[in-house]
Design a protein around this motif. Structure first.
Motif, mmCIF file in Angstrom:
data_model
loop_
_atom_site.group_PDB
_atom_site.id
_atom_site.type_symbol
_atom_site.label_atom_id
_atom_site.label_comp_id
_atom_site.label_asym_id
_atom_site.label_seq_id
_atom_site.Cartn_x
_atom_site.Cartn_y
_atom_site.Cartn_z
ATOM 1 N N LEU A 384 -43.558 -37.234 36.282
ATOM 2 C CA LEU A 384 -42.449 -37.375 35.342
ATOM 3 C C LEU A 384 -42.904 -37.432 33.888
ATOM 4 O O LEU A 384 -42.063 -37.404 32.991
ATOM 5 N N LEU A 385 -44.195 -37.511 33.651
ATOM 6 C CA LEU A 385 -44.687 -37.650 32.280
ATOM 7 C C LEU A 385 -44.260 -36.516 31.361
ATOM 8 O O LEU A 385 -43.976 -36.754 30.177
ATOM 9 N N PRO A 386 -44.145 -35.265 31.826
ATOM 10 C CA PRO A 386 -43.665 -34.209 30.919
ATOM 11 C C PRO A 386 -42.227 -34.418 30.430
ATOM 12 O O PRO A 386 -41.803 -33.754 29.475
ATOM 13 N N LEU A 387 -41.479 -35.310 31.041
ATOM 14 C CA LEU A 387 -40.089 -35.550 30.649
ATOM 15 C C LEU A 387 -39.946 -36.712 29.671
ATOM 16 O O LEU A 387 -38.819 -37.060 29.285
ATOM 17 N N MET A 388 -41.055 -37.298 29.245
ATOM 18 C CA MET A 388 -40.960 -38.480 28.400
ATOM 19 C C MET A 388 -40.404 -38.185 27.013
ATOM 20 O O MET A 388 -40.024 -39.106 26.283
ATOM 21 N N ASP A 389 -40.316 -36.907 26.624
ATOM 22 C CA ASP A 389 -39.683 -36.601 25.338
ATOM 23 C C ASP A 389 -38.183 -36.880 25.374
ATOM 24 O O ASP A 389 -37.535 -36.962 24.319
ATOM 25 N N ARG A 390 -37.610 -37.048 26.569
ATOM 26 C CA ARG A 390 -36.200 -37.391 26.707
ATOM 27 C C ARG A 390 -35.970 -38.903 26.705
ATOM 28 O O ARG A 390 -34.826 -39.356 26.686
ATOM 29 N N VAL A 391 -37.074 -39.665 26.791
ATOM 30 C CA VAL A 391 -37.001 -41.112 27.000
ATOM 31 C C VAL A 391 -37.422 -41.841 25.721
ATOM 32 O O VAL A 391 -38.533 -41.643 25.222
ATOM 33 N N GLU A 392 -36.537 -42.678 25.215
ATOM 34 C CA GLU A 392 -36.856 -43.475 24.034
ATOM 35 C C GLU A 392 -37.844 -44.592 24.378
ATOM 36 O O GLU A 392 -38.768 -44.875 23.611
ATOM 37 N N LYS A 393 -37.645 -45.214 25.529
ATOM 38 C CA LYS A 393 -38.493 -46.325 25.939
ATOM 39 C C LYS A 393 -38.272 -46.591 27.416
ATOM 40 O O LYS A 393 -37.172 -46.350 27.937
ATOM 41 N N THR A 394 -39.303 -47.083 28.094
ATOM 42 C CA THR A 394 -39.219 -47.375 29.520
ATOM 43 C C THR A 394 -39.366 -48.877 29.745
ATOM 44 O O THR A 394 -40.210 -49.535 29.122
ATOM 45 N N TYR A 395 -38.557 -49.389 30.677
ATOM 46 C CA TYR A 395 -38.515 -50.818 30.986
ATOM 47 C C TYR A 395 -38.881 -50.966 32.459
ATOM 48 O O TYR A 395 -38.128 -50.545 33.340
ATOM 49 N N LEU A 396 -40.053 -51.560 32.725
ATOM 50 C CA LEU A 396 -40.645 -51.522 34.053
ATOM 51 C C LEU A 396 -40.394 -52.819 34.807
ATOM 52 O O LEU A 396 -40.502 -53.923 34.259
ATOM 53 N N ILE A 397 -40.090 -52.667 36.117
ATOM 54 C CA ILE A 397 -39.781 -53.807 36.969
ATOM 55 C C ILE A 397 -40.581 -53.711 38.266
ATOM 56 O O ILE A 397 -41.077 -52.651 38.649
ATOM 57 N N GLY A 398 -40.685 -54.854 38.954
ATOM 58 C CA GLY A 398 -41.180 -54.866 40.319
ATOM 59 C C GLY A 398 -42.668 -54.656 40.484
ATOM 60 O O GLY A 398 -43.450 -54.678 39.530
ATOM 61 N N GLU A 399 -43.065 -54.431 41.738
ATOM 62 C CA GLU A 399 -44.476 -54.295 42.100
ATOM 63 C C GLU A 399 -45.180 -53.173 41.354
ATOM 64 O O GLU A 399 -46.371 -53.246 41.067
ATOM 65 N N ALA A 400 -44.457 -52.116 41.048
ATOM 66 C CA ALA A 400 -45.075 -50.931 40.443
ATOM 67 C C ALA A 400 -45.257 -51.043 38.940
ATOM 68 O O ALA A 400 -45.821 -50.132 38.326
ATOM 69 N N ALA A 401 -44.800 -52.122 38.324
ATOM 70 C CA ALA A 401 -44.730 -52.180 36.862
ATOM 71 C C ALA A 401 -46.083 -51.920 36.198
ATOM 72 O O ALA A 401 -46.190 -51.082 35.288
ATOM 73 N N ILE A 414 -42.267 -51.469 28.146
ATOM 74 C CA ILE A 414 -42.554 -52.883 28.323
ATOM 75 C C ILE A 414 -42.527 -53.192 29.818
ATOM 76 O O ILE A 414 -41.865 -52.496 30.593
ATOM 77 N N ILE A 415 -43.246 -54.225 30.215
ATOM 78 C CA ILE A 415 -43.145 -54.729 31.577
ATOM 79 C C ILE A 415 -42.132 -55.871 31.550
ATOM 80 O O ILE A 415 -42.401 -56.955 31.037
ATOM 81 N N ALA A 416 -40.943 -55.598 32.079
ATOM 82 C CA ALA A 416 -39.862 -56.573 32.051
ATOM 83 C C ALA A 416 -39.884 -57.482 33.266
ATOM 84 O O ALA A 416 -39.426 -58.617 33.199
ATOM 85 N N GLY A 417 -40.383 -56.969 34.383
ATOM 86 C CA GLY A 417 -40.475 -57.776 35.596
ATOM 87 C C GLY A 417 -39.267 -57.664 36.483
ATOM 88 O O GLY A 417 -39.342 -57.119 37.583
ATOM 89 N N THR A 418 -38.127 -58.168 36.015
ATOM 90 C CA THR A 418 -36.914 -58.150 36.828
ATOM 91 C C THR A 418 -35.895 -57.183 36.252
ATOM 92 O O THR A 418 -35.946 -56.808 35.068
ATOM 93 N N LEU A 419 -34.942 -56.812 37.085
ATOM 94 C CA LEU A 419 -33.895 -55.912 36.643
ATOM 95 C C LEU A 419 -33.065 -56.543 35.527
ATOM 96 O O LEU A 419 -32.706 -55.874 34.549
ATOM 97 N N ALA A 420 -32.757 -57.827 35.657
ATOM 98 C CA ALA A 420 -31.958 -58.502 34.627
ATOM 99 C C ALA A 420 -32.675 -58.491 33.288
ATOM 100 O O ALA A 420 -32.059 -58.224 32.233
#
Length: 467
Positions: A384-401, A414-420
């Protein structure tokens, strides 16, 4: 309920007592068989026993003696990575292995059909991504046009829990590779192959086995009409093979999202937001898909092409299909717009449980605040890295963060941790005309029991933003 035919007075094992397994046990009993049930979970066994079913440990030789068949649920391995012990034991005692799909196809047609003015029809939809949306869209289009329709299989009701056939009824089934691979009987009238991307490879022994499982619906099912997505090599191969094997008529409708299809055959494709139907070298209809709010993005345009082709095969006029698409509400958790707060759109695509599905969601929108993460699948989000020009910022959750953060590198995240926490941060950052998109590219099981639960949590959090 559809009573199962062909097993009157015979012992039939039922392995796995979830939705499809219990429905199979009931349908077998209704047809005069003697179901013998087993599930590895005690709660499921007790639920079946409470309904009066015989419970026996089918991994034991004694339970399988004199058993004609074993009906297994789709989530239970029968070959790879290793067959369930009950399947091994049943095969050793000469029982055939089948599933509820096979029972449906051997039982749906009855002598009553001779009195029908219009024979019932069965439409089956398979593919790696988009099956549920396509199945639900076909169901909606046919209902909107006044047809008697039932929907089931991998969505909605189990196939044996459907009602018996009526004059002119159309049954629309979503079928997974698990269901197709093991079914001993397959006879759809119309079959759809959407696409193929790596998934469930441990169950099929690799991509070749995965494609072979899907291909059974066409090669062994022998549908009158095959609707084939040709945006991958497997679909192009299948479409060419089916065309060559046919002796007359238009046995194949090719579909695509993003390319104009050449040739004199029957094709339906979407380009630049417009669906076009071509037959015998000329365009016969067109629909503006940009006006369909529940079908955003190229992946949904492929789904629309498939549903359109099915409905045309069943006799619907293009304008009737267009009217139905305009009123389609969409499926929960699949690129579902769940809110608009201060000019920011919030989209729930919790069903995007792998990178290929998340890719389609990312392509459907621009200026994205992307919420991703969960229990990662092989490869993570590297594709998915070639699509990052469409993404302003990514908010990461869960085990894969942390792993996803490493793959993202310098891309803002950022690593947010939880969905909330992720939604709160995305909401604080988002500007008007941007989209906050939940497309996790992961399974949900680290923090939620299902993708549905994850999507419902997202919707509840978005609803809280409105107050």
């Amino acid at each position: 309920m559809i009573p199962v035919r062909g097993y009157e007075g015979r012992r039939v094992g039922v392995l796995g007592l979830g939705r499809s397994g219990l429905a199979a046990a009931r349908a077998l009993a209704a047809g005069g068989a003697v179901p013998v049930c087993w599930d590895d979970g005690e709660a499921a066994r007790k639920a079946a026993e409470a309904e009066g079913f015989e419970i026996a440990d089918l991994t034991k030789d004694r339970a399988c003696e004199g058993m004609d068949a074993l009906i297994t649920s789709p989530g239970i391995p029968h070959l790879y990575p290793a067959p369930h012990p009950a399947i091994v034991t049943a095969q050793a005692h000469g029982a055939v292995i089948d599933n509820d799909i096979g029972l449906f196809f051997r039982s749906f047609a009855t002598e009553d059909w001779e009195s029908f003015d219009r024979p019932p029809r069965v439409v089956c939809v398979t593919g790696s991504n988009g099956k549920s949306t396509t199945t639900a869209l076909i169901d909606h289009l046919l209902r909107t046009a006044g047809h008697d329709v039932q929907m089931g299989g991998n969505i909605g009701r189990g196939v044996l829990d459907l009602e018996p056939a009526r004059d002119g009824m159309i049954v629309v089934l979503e079928l997974s590779s698990y269901q197709i691979e093991l079914s001993r009987a397959l006879s759809p009238d119309v079959a759809v192959f959407l696409n193929l991307s790596p998934d469930h490879l441990d169950r099929h022994g690799g991509m070749g086995g995965y494609f072979a499982a899907k291909r059974r619906l066409f090669a062994e099912g022998g549908p009158e009409r095959s609707i084939i997505g040709v945006d991958e090599v497997e679909g192009r191969f299948l479409a060419a093979q089916l065309r060559e094997e046919a002796e007359n008529g238009d046995p194949v409708i090719r579909i695509s999202s993003g390319q104009k299809l050449q040739g004199a055959g029957w094709s339906v494709f979407a380009r630049k937001g417009f669906l076009a139907e071509w037959r015998k070298g000329r365009q016969v209809a067109s629909i503006d898909l940009r006006a369909m709010p529940a079908l955003p993005g190229a992946h949904n345009h492929q789904n629309a092409c498939a549903a359109y082709a099915v409905c045309r095969s069943l006799g619907l006029a293009p304008r009737a299909i267009e009217a139905g698409m305009a009123s389609y509400p969409g499926l929960p958790h699949r690129c579902q717009i769940v809110g608009d707060v201060d000019g920011v759109r919030y989209v729930n695509d919790s069903k995007a449980t792998n990178a290929d599905a998340a890719e389609q969601a990312l392509k459907a929108f621009e200026r994205i605040r992307w919420i991703a993460g969960g229990r990662a699948k092989e490869g993570g989000i590297a594709s998915l890295l070639p699509l990052m020009d469409r993404v302003e910022k990514t908010y990461l959750i869960g085990e894969a963060a942390e792993a996803f953060a490493a793959q993202l590198g310098d891309h803002p995240h950022i690593i947010a941790g939880t969905l909330a926490e992720a939604l709160a941060a995305a909401h604080a950052d988002a500007q008007p005309s941007e989209t906050v998109l939940l497309a996790p590219a992961c399974a949900s099981f680290d923090q939620f029991p299902s993708f549905e639960a994850r999507g419902e949590a997202f919707e509840a959090l978005v609803a809280g933003l409105k107050t």
